[in-house]
Design an enzyme around this catalytic site. Sequence first.
Site, short mmCIF file in Angstrom:
data_model
loop_
_atom_site.label_atom_id
_atom_site.label_comp_id
_atom_site.label_asym_id
_atom_site.label_seq_id
_atom_site.Cartn_x
_atom_site.Cartn_y
_atom_site.Cartn_z
N GLU A 6 1.66 3.37 3.01
CA GLU A 6 2.12 2.74 4.26
C GLU A 6 3.62 2.54 4.10
OE1 GLU A 6 -0.46 -0.68 4.76
OE2 GLU A 6 -2.23 0.58 4.51
N HIS B 220 0.88 -1.16 0.00
CA HIS B 220 0.00 0.00 0.00
C HIS B 220 0.92 1.22 0.00
CE1 HIS B 220 -3.23 -2.76 1.82
NE2 HIS B 220 -3.44 -2.60 0.54
N GLU C 136 1.76 -5.18 10.69
CA GLU C 136 1.30 -3.79 10.74
C GLU C 136 2.21 -3.10 11.75
OE1 GLU C 136 -1.19 -2.62 8.91
OE2 GLU C 136 -2.21 -4.44 8.22
N HIS D 117 3.11 -3.62 6.47
CA HIS D 117 2.06 -2.59 6.29
C HIS D 117 2.07 -1.60 7.46
CE1 HIS D 117 -0.51 -4.39 2.98
NE2 HIS D 117 0.42 -5.32 3.17
ZN LIG Z 1 -1.87 -2.02 4.22
#
Ligand SMILES: [Zn+2]
Length: 447
Positions: A88, A85, A284, A192
Amino acid sequence: MPTLMLFLCLGTLVSRASSLEFRYHNTAEVQEYLKAVNRNYSSITHLHSIGKSVEGRNLWVLILGKFPTKHKIGIPEFKYVGNMHGNEVVGRVLLLKLIEYLTQGYLSDPVVTHLLNSTRIHILPSMNPDGFEASNRNCLYSQGRFNKHGVDLNRNFPDAFVQNDKGEHELEVWAVMDWLKSEPFVLSANLHGGAVVASYPYDNSNGGKVELQRGSSIAPDNDVFIYLAKAYSFSHNYMHNGQSCYGSTVFKDGITNGYYWYPLQGGMQDYNYIWGQCLEITLELSCCKYPPEKELPGLWDDNKDALLAYMKLVHLGVKGQVLYSDGTPVENAIVEVEGRKNLCPFKTNINGEYYRLLLPGNYTFKVTIPSQEAMMETLYIPYGPDMYSALKHNFIFQRSRNSSPDVTPSTESCVSKLRNQEAGRSAALLASHLTVLLLLALGRFLL
Ligand SMILES: [Zn+2]
Ligand SMILES: *[C@@H]1O[C@H](CO)[C@@H](O)[C@H](O)[C@H]1NC(C)=O
Ligand SMILES: *[C@@H]1O[C@H](CO)[C@@H](O)[C@H](O)[C@H]1NC(C)=O
Ligand SMILES: *[C@@H]1O[C@H](CO)[C@@H](O)[C@H](O)[C@H]1NC(C)=O
């Protein structure tokens, strides 16, 4: 004393000058950096592009290891993917820093030296450079998340549980799919931002068969996935404490089943695991997707040990070859572990190699090749990561002269069979679709 202090200060300045700055490097600067690293450390690095983005930017992968240019039998392949992404961005910065750490530490830092001698490490700092260039420095919003076609790349992979595509995929996704076919990857993580948690497969489910348990979609290798996720969260400075972002869910031990958190179709981690025989988790790494540059040194400090500890886990379990007694390797032999019904069975590569990540214990293996009786063997598997090697074990078959040609099904046909079996379950799928839409409508931001 003052002289000594002056000397120390100068020393620090000099070493800082030659190190990678903690800031956001654009695509051109990243390319320059990777080329310079490859020039300066040519014996332990190899730089190649696995394809191009929609706007024509190269998807550069730096490979690090004692034998960087090609796979060697018995050396497991590991990968880190960042910035899928585009907005990110922490993973992208950390992966560049990791490259610096690994190259500078080789033959001086023992952990780095052992890692690079025993493992081939592939690093893709940005899977979505177009999205990165289009994003703005914002913690929450999604500008730059998608690729140039406005597609979320983490929803664009083939999905084993549902027919989600007509065989059409974005260029960046094709590049990763081809990459997975080109190397026998064993372990991976996808970096991410927008939360602080280690999320593991499955992300999707067919809505109510064996895998759906108390709201989680449980993979046959669930025990290994939980171990992998915890290894990251507990080596991270605070992920394991369960960090709430902007009042969101607190994750016990800093880990979660992907589906339990929120179901998604076409994600990369399920694809890696089911189709690529590569165990992948999604990390994350910060509440803020695009944090201020002054926070980057702290983020590196929070993640450095975890990034290293996770790579060592490529040495869990057992590895080896399936061979005929004359030493000829058997390609596409099916290597199954009793009690683990993998959706697509793990198969040997062109060298007859297999890799199975397993926690220590006794396991019974069933090895199947065409036109011979399957072989069963029970092995005790010790803990490999501390020795930087999984247990080595070869399965040897007596060669049969009149063996018929290879008839093991391809992964594609295994998955299409799977989808057909589940065709009757569209009602459940629709329900999970609606849940996603509802969550989106409620304003849940995308991760
Ligand atoms: Zn993401
Ligand atoms: C490569 O080596 C040159 C010459 O020593 C140095 O100036 C440069 O900082 C190095 N770059 C990297 C990325 O290692
Ligand atoms: C790693 O490999 C290098 C190059 O062959 C060798 O000099 C070094 O001793 C090895 N170190 C370890 C810890 O395996
Ligand atoms: C594995 O099997 C061996 C031999 O049967 C046994 O002695 C040992 O306790 C078992 N280990 C575990 C962890 O189950």
